[in-house]
Design a protein around this motif. Structure first.
Motif, mmCIF file in Angstrom:
data_model
loop_
_atom_site.group_PDB
_atom_site.id
_atom_site.type_symbol
_atom_site.label_atom_id
_atom_site.label_comp_id
_atom_site.label_asym_id
_atom_site.label_seq_id
_atom_site.Cartn_x
_atom_site.Cartn_y
_atom_site.Cartn_z
ATOM 1 N N UNK A 135 0.674 -0.980 -0.200
ATOM 2 C CA UNK A 135 -0.219 0.094 0.114
ATOM 3 C C UNK A 135 0.825 1.092 0.085
ATOM 4 N N UNK A 136 2.123 1.088 0.672
ATOM 5 C CA UNK A 136 2.970 2.378 1.008
ATOM 6 C C UNK A 136 4.051 2.242 -0.038
ATOM 7 N N UNK A 137 3.742 3.111 -1.144
ATOM 8 C CA UNK A 137 4.964 3.102 -2.063
ATOM 9 C C UNK A 137 5.456 4.446 -2.695
ATOM 10 N N UNK A 138 6.280 4.854 -2.796
ATOM 11 C CA UNK A 138 6.466 6.150 -3.628
ATOM 12 C C UNK A 138 5.969 6.201 -4.886
ATOM 13 N N UNK A 139 5.737 7.429 -5.479
ATOM 14 C CA UNK A 139 4.972 7.256 -6.620
ATOM 15 C C UNK A 139 3.530 6.825 -6.776
ATOM 16 N N UNK A 140 3.091 6.070 -7.768
ATOM 17 C CA UNK A 140 1.868 5.486 -7.797
ATOM 18 C C UNK A 140 1.820 4.719 -6.326
ATOM 19 N N UNK A 141 0.560 5.057 -5.882
ATOM 20 C CA UNK A 141 0.381 4.115 -4.471
ATOM 21 C C UNK A 141 -0.341 2.922 -4.696
ATOM 22 N N UNK A 142 -0.301 2.007 -3.696
ATOM 23 C CA UNK A 142 -1.005 0.855 -3.781
ATOM 24 C C UNK A 142 -2.571 1.125 -4.092
ATOM 25 N N UNK A 143 -3.053 1.990 -3.429
ATOM 26 C CA UNK A 143 -4.511 2.382 -3.658
ATOM 27 C C UNK A 143 -4.959 2.809 -5.163
ATOM 28 N N UNK A 144 -3.918 3.525 -5.806
ATOM 29 C CA UNK A 144 -4.144 3.739 -7.233
ATOM 30 C C UNK A 144 -4.135 2.488 -7.934
ATOM 31 N N UNK A 180 -0.223 -5.832 0.892
ATOM 32 C CA UNK A 180 0.876 -6.028 1.710
ATOM 33 C C UNK A 180 1.025 -4.638 2.508
ATOM 34 N N UNK A 181 0.992 -4.842 3.899
ATOM 35 C CA UNK A 181 0.829 -3.795 4.744
ATOM 36 C C UNK A 181 1.679 -3.912 6.039
ATOM 37 N N UNK A 182 2.433 -2.685 6.474
ATOM 38 C CA UNK A 182 3.106 -2.939 7.965
ATOM 39 C C UNK A 182 1.876 -2.941 9.053
ATOM 40 N N UNK A 183 2.155 -3.569 10.287
ATOM 41 C CA UNK A 183 1.300 -3.567 11.324
ATOM 42 C C UNK A 183 0.443 -2.100 11.663
ATOM 43 N N UNK A 234 -5.607 1.030 7.059
ATOM 44 C CA UNK A 234 -5.609 1.382 5.560
ATOM 45 C C UNK A 234 -5.883 -0.028 4.697
ATOM 46 N N UNK A 235 -5.418 -1.113 5.240
ATOM 47 C CA UNK A 235 -5.536 -2.358 4.603
ATOM 48 C C UNK A 235 -7.081 -2.818 4.658
ATOM 49 N N UNK A 236 -7.949 -2.150 5.744
ATOM 50 C CA UNK A 236 -9.293 -2.465 5.737
ATOM 51 C C UNK A 236 -9.980 -1.477 4.476
ATOM 52 N N UNK A 237 -9.287 -0.564 4.589
ATOM 53 C CA UNK A 237 -10.086 0.675 3.639
ATOM 54 C C UNK A 237 -9.703 0.162 2.137
ATOM 55 N N UNK A 238 -8.440 -0.418 2.156
ATOM 56 C CA UNK A 238 -8.360 -1.202 0.613
ATOM 57 C C UNK A 238 -9.141 -2.411 0.331
ATOM 58 N N UNK A 239 -9.384 -3.002 1.440
ATOM 59 C CA UNK A 239 -10.585 -4.236 1.067
ATOM 60 C C UNK A 239 -11.904 -3.747 0.659
#
Ligand code: ADP
Length: 372
Positions: free
Chosen positions: A56-65, A82-85, A90-95
């Motif tokens: 989810x957390x990447x520079x540039x295009x994010x995991x959400x995008x 894939x996400x940190x504890x 935000x993982x829930x948000x992604x789901x």
């Protein structure tokens, strides 16, 4: 060709990519990795993976995008974030955005394998459901087409024989026998009409139709359709009121099938209207489209019937109340209108009447239209 399921892992941490690739090595899957969202999305287009792990957390295009884009490209691809504890929320948000599951970092090889197995199983089920749905649809269409085709010849023969029989027996039958013979003839006529209508629904070759498209005057098509429905309207003492802007632009299409669609819609308005009422046919131009509106003050359509009217073989409550019809007219009309890049919609209030609106793209230039 390697037909093992494809897994794409998108993460900016080399160590994560390496360990995932190692876990997958030698398994029944093939894995491809991408170190950022842009490359990941490029690979999604090129490889059409079955399962995607995305950080989810990447520079540039994010995991959400990435999730959003993957959903646009192919919503059947299963995505796991894939996400940190610290970012479980935000993982829930992604789901909520359509991700199937999430994998918290750090994860063990077994956790990764388990989630991979489940994700691929989900993908398999999803593809199977789509294939089954498609097969069901094909069966529905083809079954009816085959049956109609096979029925047509024997029914024609029965009709022909009845005709001869009727001639030979003329003057020799009692009134009762004559009435019975008439009933048989009328039932056979009905069956043949049904078979012909269904064959028409499935056999109008939309691709071919489009090859012959030319500028068509909507006004001419409406006039022809009204002409053909008029005798029926007169019998029911229904007035067809016409309101047409006579400077309408033509559309690109086929005047014969377009008129056929309009006959069905205007014919229905008359069929489902009460004696002595009015049917209104309007045509106007709005936002580069020609809108043809057919309104009646007849029986109306219950809300639960509305989504099914254009499916074929569907007769709503209003349809069942009258004898004539097989529930095919609107299915054919929709196919014709969609082949013209148009849409058909309906609004109705039970007991108050119905309004069908056909919208067709207007031609930009103004060449001389077909005679209609
Ligand atoms: P059919 O009229 O042969 O039953 P259609 O495909 O033309 O088949 O229409 C499907 C159904 O939609 C009809 O059975 C009827 O219930 C409903 N319907 C269509 N047009 C109207 C209308 N103008 N008013 C009320 N009901 C309508």
């Amino acid at each position: 060709m390697d037909d093992r399921p494809k897994i794409l892992i998108i993460d900016d941490e080399e160590v994560v990519l390496d360990s995932c690739a190692q876990i997958v090595e030698g398994s029944h899957y093939q894995a491809v990795t991408a170190s950022d969202g842009t490359l990941g999305l490029k690979l999604v287009q090129e490889l059409q993976p079955d399962l995607i792990f995305v950080d989810l957390k990447m520079p540039g295009v994010s995991g959400f995008e990435v999730l959003e884009k993957v959903n646009e490209i192919d919503p059947t691809i299963v995505t796991v974030v894939i996400t940190g504890y610290a970012t479980v929320s935000s993982a829930v948000e992604a789901m909520k955005k359509g991700a199937y599951d999430f994998l918290p970092k750090p994860f063990t090889p077994d956790e990764f394998r388990l989630i991979t197995r489940r994700g691929l199983e989900k993908r398999r089920l999803e593809l199977e459901t789509i294939a089954l749905r498609r097969e069901k649809e094909m069966l529905r269409e083809h079954f009816a087409a085959i049956v109609s085709h096979e029925l047509r010849a024997p029914l024609n023969a029965v009709q022909q024989n009845l005709f001869v029989f009727d001639q030979e027996l003329s003057g020799k039958l009692t009134e009762d026998q004559k009435a019975r013979l008439e009933r048989i003839k009328s039932r056979i006529d009905d069956l043949l009409k049904l078979v012909r209508s269904w064959l028409r629904v499935v056999s109008v070759d939309m691709g071919k139709l489009k090859e012959g498209f030319a500028p068509v005057s909507v006004i001419a098509s409406i006039s022809k359709a009204i002409e053909s429905v008029e005798p029926y309207a007169v019998r029911k003492d229904i007035e067809i009121v016409i309101s047409i802007n006579d400077r309408l632009r033509p559309i690109e299409g086929d005047s014969v099938t377009l008129t056929e669609a309009l006959v069905n819609i205007i014919g229905n308005a008359v069929k489902y209207s009460y004696e002595g009422s009015k049917v209104l046919v309007r045509a106007e131009e709005k936002a580069d489209h020609i809108l043809i509106t057919v309104s009646d003050t007849g029986a109306g359509i219950p809300r639960e019937d509305l989504p099914h009217l254009f499916e074929g073989f569907y007769r709503g409550k209003s349809g069942q109340a009258v004898e004539e019809g097989h529930g095919l007219g609107l299915a054919l009309s929709r196919r014709i209108i969609e082949a013209h890049n148009g849409t058909i919609s309906v609004e109705s209030e039970l007991g108050a009447g119905s309004t069908f609106v056909v919208s067709l793209p207007a031609l930009r230039a103004q060449p001389t239209p077909q005679g209609g």
